[in-house]
Design an enzyme around this catalytic site. Structure first.
Site, PDB file in Angstrom:
ATOM      1  N   ASN A 142       0.798  -1.236   0.000  1.00 26.94           N
ATOM      2  CA  ASN A 142       0.000   0.000   0.000  1.00 26.94           C
ATOM      3  C   ASN A 142       0.829   1.283   0.000  1.00 26.94           C
ATOM      4  O   ASN A 142       0.313   2.375   0.254  1.00 26.94           O
ATOM      5  CB  ASN A 142      -0.979  -0.001   1.182  1.00 26.94           C
ATOM      6  CG  ASN A 142      -0.244  -0.061   2.518  1.00 26.94           C
ATOM      7  OD1 ASN A 142       1.001  -0.107   2.538  1.00 26.94           O
ATOM      8  ND2 ASN A 142      -0.961  -0.055   3.618  1.00 26.94           N
ATOM      9  N   ASP A 195       3.757  -5.718   4.273  1.00 27.59           N
ATOM     10  CA  ASP A 195       2.476  -6.070   4.898  1.00 27.59           C
ATOM     11  C   ASP A 195       1.957  -7.419   4.381  1.00 27.59           C
ATOM     12  O   ASP A 195       2.568  -8.039   3.499  1.00 27.59           O
ATOM     13  CB  ASP A 195       1.441  -4.957   4.662  1.00 27.59           C
ATOM     14  CG  ASP A 195       1.395  -4.526   3.205  1.00 27.59           C
ATOM     15  OD1 ASP A 195       1.355  -5.427   2.337  1.00 27.59           O
ATOM     16  OD2 ASP A 195       1.440  -3.313   2.920  1.00 27.59           O
ATOM     17  N   ASP A 233       5.664 -16.890  14.655  1.00 27.82           N
ATOM     18  CA  ASP A 233       6.567 -16.627  15.763  1.00 27.82           C
ATOM     19  C   ASP A 233       5.729 -16.535  17.033  1.00 27.82           C
ATOM     20  O   ASP A 233       4.656 -15.933  17.030  1.00 27.82           O
ATOM     21  CB  ASP A 233       7.267 -15.286  15.519  1.00 27.82           C
ATOM     22  CG  ASP A 233       8.757 -15.369  15.747  1.00 27.82           C
ATOM     23  OD1 ASP A 233       9.141 -15.729  16.875  1.00 27.82           O
ATOM     24  OD2 ASP A 233       9.521 -15.072  14.825  1.00 27.82           O
ATOM     25  N   ASP A 263      10.239 -17.975  20.370  1.00 34.38           N
ATOM     26  CA  ASP A 263      11.306 -17.008  20.615  1.00 34.38           C
ATOM     27  C   ASP A 263      11.959 -17.250  21.986  1.00 34.38           C
ATOM     28  O   ASP A 263      11.248 -17.464  22.977  1.00 34.38           O
ATOM     29  CB  ASP A 263      10.660 -15.616  20.578  1.00 34.38           C
ATOM     30  CG  ASP A 263      11.659 -14.492  20.561  1.00 34.38           C
ATOM     31  OD1 ASP A 263      12.368 -14.338  19.564  1.00 34.38           O
ATOM     32  OD2 ASP A 263      11.730 -13.747  21.566  1.00 34.38           O
ATOM     33  N   GLU A 271      13.747 -21.318  19.537  1.00 32.67           N
ATOM     34  CA  GLU A 271      14.993 -20.568  19.451  1.00 32.67           C
ATOM     35  C   GLU A 271      15.746 -20.823  20.750  1.00 32.67           C
ATOM     36  O   GLU A 271      15.260 -20.490  21.830  1.00 32.67           O
ATOM     37  CB  GLU A 271      14.708 -19.076  19.279  1.00 32.67           C
ATOM     38  CG  GLU A 271      15.989 -18.317  18.952  1.00 32.67           C
ATOM     39  CD  GLU A 271      15.918 -16.838  19.280  1.00 32.67           C
ATOM     40  OE1 GLU A 271      16.682 -16.071  18.692  1.00 32.67           O
ATOM     41  OE2 GLU A 271      15.127 -16.438  20.168  1.00 32.67           O
ATOM     42  N   HIS A 326      16.721 -13.039  10.602  1.00 38.23           N
ATOM     43  CA  HIS A 326      16.608 -11.582  10.772  1.00 38.23           C
ATOM     44  C   HIS A 326      17.555 -11.032  11.845  1.00 38.23           C
ATOM     45  O   HIS A 326      17.602  -9.827  12.046  1.00 38.23           O
ATOM     46  CB  HIS A 326      15.165 -11.232  11.122  1.00 38.23           C
ATOM     47  CG  HIS A 326      14.760 -11.807  12.452  1.00 38.23           C
ATOM     48  ND1 HIS A 326      14.606 -13.171  12.666  1.00 38.23           N
ATOM     49  CD2 HIS A 326      14.530 -11.225  13.645  1.00 38.23           C
ATOM     50  CE1 HIS A 326      14.289 -13.377  13.926  1.00 38.23           C
ATOM     51  NE2 HIS A 326      14.232 -12.221  14.541  1.00 38.23           N
ATOM     52  N   ASP A 327      18.255 -11.915  12.564  1.00 38.21           N
ATOM     53  CA  ASP A 327      19.184 -11.463  13.614  1.00 38.21           C
ATOM     54  C   ASP A 327      20.641 -11.599  13.187  1.00 38.21           C
ATOM     55  O   ASP A 327      21.539 -11.233  13.948  1.00 38.21           O
ATOM     56  CB  ASP A 327      19.007 -12.314  14.885  1.00 38.21           C
ATOM     57  CG  ASP A 327      17.671 -12.081  15.553  1.00 38.21           C
ATOM     58  OD1 ASP A 327      17.124 -10.975  15.409  1.00 38.21           O
ATOM     59  OD2 ASP A 327      17.181 -13.002  16.231  1.00 38.21           O
TER      60      ASP A 327
HETATM   61  C1  NOJ Z   1      15.074 -13.331  19.353  1.00 39.27           C
HETATM   62  C2  NOJ Z   1      14.532 -12.652  18.142  1.00 39.27           C
HETATM   63  O1  NOJ Z   1      14.902 -13.387  17.010  1.00 39.27           O
HETATM   64  C3  NOJ Z   1      15.094 -11.253  18.160  1.00 39.27           C
HETATM   65  O2  NOJ Z   1      14.850 -10.571  16.955  1.00 39.27           O
HETATM   66  C4  NOJ Z   1      14.511 -10.534  19.345  1.00 39.27           C
HETATM   67  O3  NOJ Z   1      15.108  -9.263  19.466  1.00 39.27           O
HETATM   68  C5  NOJ Z   1      14.760 -11.299  20.647  1.00 39.27           C
HETATM   69  N1  NOJ Z   1      14.537 -12.708  20.519  1.00 39.27           N
HETATM   70  C6  NOJ Z   1      13.841 -10.801  21.736  1.00 39.27           C
HETATM   71  O4  NOJ Z   1      12.522 -11.170  21.453  1.00 39.27           O
END
Ligand code: NOJ
Length: 557
Positions: A23, A29, A98, A202, A256, A326-327
């Protein structure tokens, strides 16, 4: 009855903010995701891990949830979500959400209530304590936040502190409170009844804290771990949620698992434990990264050892295979060199090295076109990890700033979060508006549109690899053997089943390497895939591997 569908799956991780904006508001999104489902199907993946789309004030981009049963309006509505789920299922793609339940946002209703008074019914949903010292002005213990600084925040209203192992706007939930556990079960069931296929949990290894919250062993950066990583009640709590929710549906639950070593894995993931199906280990990420943010040179023998230890888990355990999410920084930038010349070879070699292993591989958005790290000025970093590190160092010891900037140029989480490069257009096909985060200028060369057109592209190589895995019993069930464990340039392994085996040879270095491979007894074996067009079609005892070359041979008997 649960099937083990994930053993035949290749996952694709979507970080929704940066994936596709439908958008023009500059933020990815759900409708944007829907528009790309045919692309994902064509890639061949059959499951998606979707980073959080719940309501959130976004202090940690959705990993701070303020409503577990609704969608962040930036991403769309619950109706959009249901449509996306339905459209995924129509294409044979499962959806794993997640689940962030070690902590909530401080804007969640539970926390807003909890902070009001010591006798509020929600007080014990979180971990509140008096401070130390005569006036209680010192935090209750010395634990540190994973984003640096104390893990405690003082709240004047009730003159107590609350625990936050991540940002101060991410208070930790108190899992010792049975009401919290029931809330988590209800949230899981809410989404599973809607048709979601599982969760990526997570920081699930942090949910149980040691009674009394004792002081941690001195460590200025990561203090207190021994009291909350795989804490005393972790197994009890996981078994509970598993029996009351996850096991009632055909789910895949991946945790995780920060701090979980290979020796701990069985207790969490062995099939008869009824806890998790698999874990995302950090051991591999730690080989070239200290204290979670400081890059060090890659030691290949150590890297191979970590992979091999996990590959050698007992047969009733299952692995998660990943180099990116993403980390983490972009893998071509992290493990490669001389990207201007070898980026494609590096991306393909890394893909080969991972996709022949036992476990479920994850492709992180953009990895399939070899997206790279980005150059950012200090003020252009947005993510809480980099910005907190900068602000603490600026305050405490400014001469270290150049070092911190260097570390972040390699390691910041921002690198993985630049918008997905769909095309060479301004906005890179991600948005028609102003993107929430800087677009990597190299999208002019690195983008999906051009990869789709080029038969030798990284994207087409991924498609080939993914289709090769489908229904492939050797890759799924075969034994694993590491060859040449001490070799400093080559990662060589063999996957064998019923008299057939794949020999996988990957050169992780920019220099050409000669290998005497007579011991592999593979003379004549046929080439299955390589990132160099002219790789020898049949295996010879002397192997010469060019920069970042990968070759896989199929040996019969
Ligand atoms: C792990 C997630 O992958 C990360 O992006 C996040 O900052 C931390 N856990 C806290 O939720």
């Amino acid at each position: 009855m649960k099937t083990r569908w994930y053993k035949d799956a290749v996952f694709y991780q979507i970080y929704p903010r940066s994936f596709c904006d439908s958008n023009g508001d500059g933020i990815g999104d759900i409708r944007g995701i829907i528009s790309k489902l045919d692309y994902l199907k064509d890639l061949g993946i059959n499951a998606v891990w979707l980073s959080p789309v719940y309501k959130s004030p976004n202090h940690d981009n959705g990993y701070d949830i303020s409503d577990y049963r609704d969608i962040n309006p930036e991403f769309g509505t619950l109706e959009d979500f249901k449509e996306m789920l339905d459209e995924m299922h129509k294409r044979g793609i499962r959806l794993v959400m997640d689940l962030v339940v070690n902590h909530t946002s401080d804007e969640h209703y539970w926390f807003r209530e909890s902070r009001k008074s010591k006798d509020n019914p929600y007080r014990d949903y979180y971990i509140w304590r008096k401070g130390r010292g005569k006036d209680g002005k010192k935090p209750p213990n010395n634990w540190t936040s994973r984003f640096t600084g104390s893990a405690w925040k003082y709240d004047e209203l009730t003159n107590e502190w609350y625990l936050h192992l991540f940002g101060e706007k991410q208070p930790d939930l108190n899992w010792d409170n049975p009401k919290v556990r029931q809330e988590v079960i209800d949230i899981c069931n809410f989404w599973l009844k809607m048709g979601v296929d599982g969760f990526r949990c997570d920081v699930i290894t942090y949910i149980s804290k040691r009674e009394g919250l004792p002081m941690g062993k001195f460590n200025p950066v990561m203090c207190g771990d021994e009291h909350f990583v795989l804490g005393p009640k972790i197994h009890e709590y996981l078994k509970l949620v598993n029996s009351e929710s996850w096991s009632k549906f055909d789910t895949m639950i991946v945790g995780e698992a920060i701090g979980c070593k290979v020796g701990d894995a069985e207790s969490l993931i062995a099939e008869d434990r009824n806890e998790l199906d698999s874990v995302i280990t950090f051991e591999l990420m730690e080989v070239d990264m200290k204290m979670n943010f400081f890059p060090v040179k890659l030691n290949l023998p150590k890297f191979k050892k970590v992979i091999s230890d996990w590959q050698n888990l007992p047969a009733n355990c299952w692995n998660t295979l990943y180099y990116e999410n993403h980390d983490q920084p972009r893998s071509v930038s992290r493990y490669g060199s001389n990207l201007l010349v070898y980026r494609k070879e590096i991306a393909k070699m890394l893909a080969v090295s991972l996709h022949f292993l036992r476990g479920t591989p994850y492709v992180y958005q953009g990895q399939e076109i070899g997206m790279t790290n980005i150059y950012l000025e200090e003020k252009e970093y947005i993510d809480i990890m980099a910005t907190q590190i900068f602000s603490i160092i600026r305050k405490v010891f400014p001469p270290l700033m150049p070092l911190a900037r260097w570390a972040m140029s390699k390691r910041a989480r921002d690198h993985a979060r630049t918008p997905m490069q769909w095309s060479a257009k301004p906005g890179c096909g991600f948005t028609t508006g102003k993107p929430w985060m800087k677009i990597n200028p190299n999208h002019a060369d690195i983008n999906v549109e051009s990869d789709l057109k080029n038969p030798n592209s990284i994207l087409n190589f991924y498609k080939e690899l993914i289709s090769l895995r489908k229904g492939n019993a050797i890759i799924r069930d075969g034994s694993y053997k590491l060859h040449f464990p001490k070799h400093k340039s080559l990662f060589v392994y063999e996957r064998a089943l019923e008299g057939k085996s794949y020999i996988v040879i990957c050169n992780f270095k920019e220099k050409t390497v000669h290998l005497n491979a007579v011991d592999l007894k593979a003379r004549g074996a046929e080439l299955v895939i390589s990132n160099y067009k002219d790789a020898p079609k049949h295996f010879t005892d002397g192997q010469t591997l060019r920069p970042f070359e990968a070759r896989v041979y199929l040996k019969n008997g």
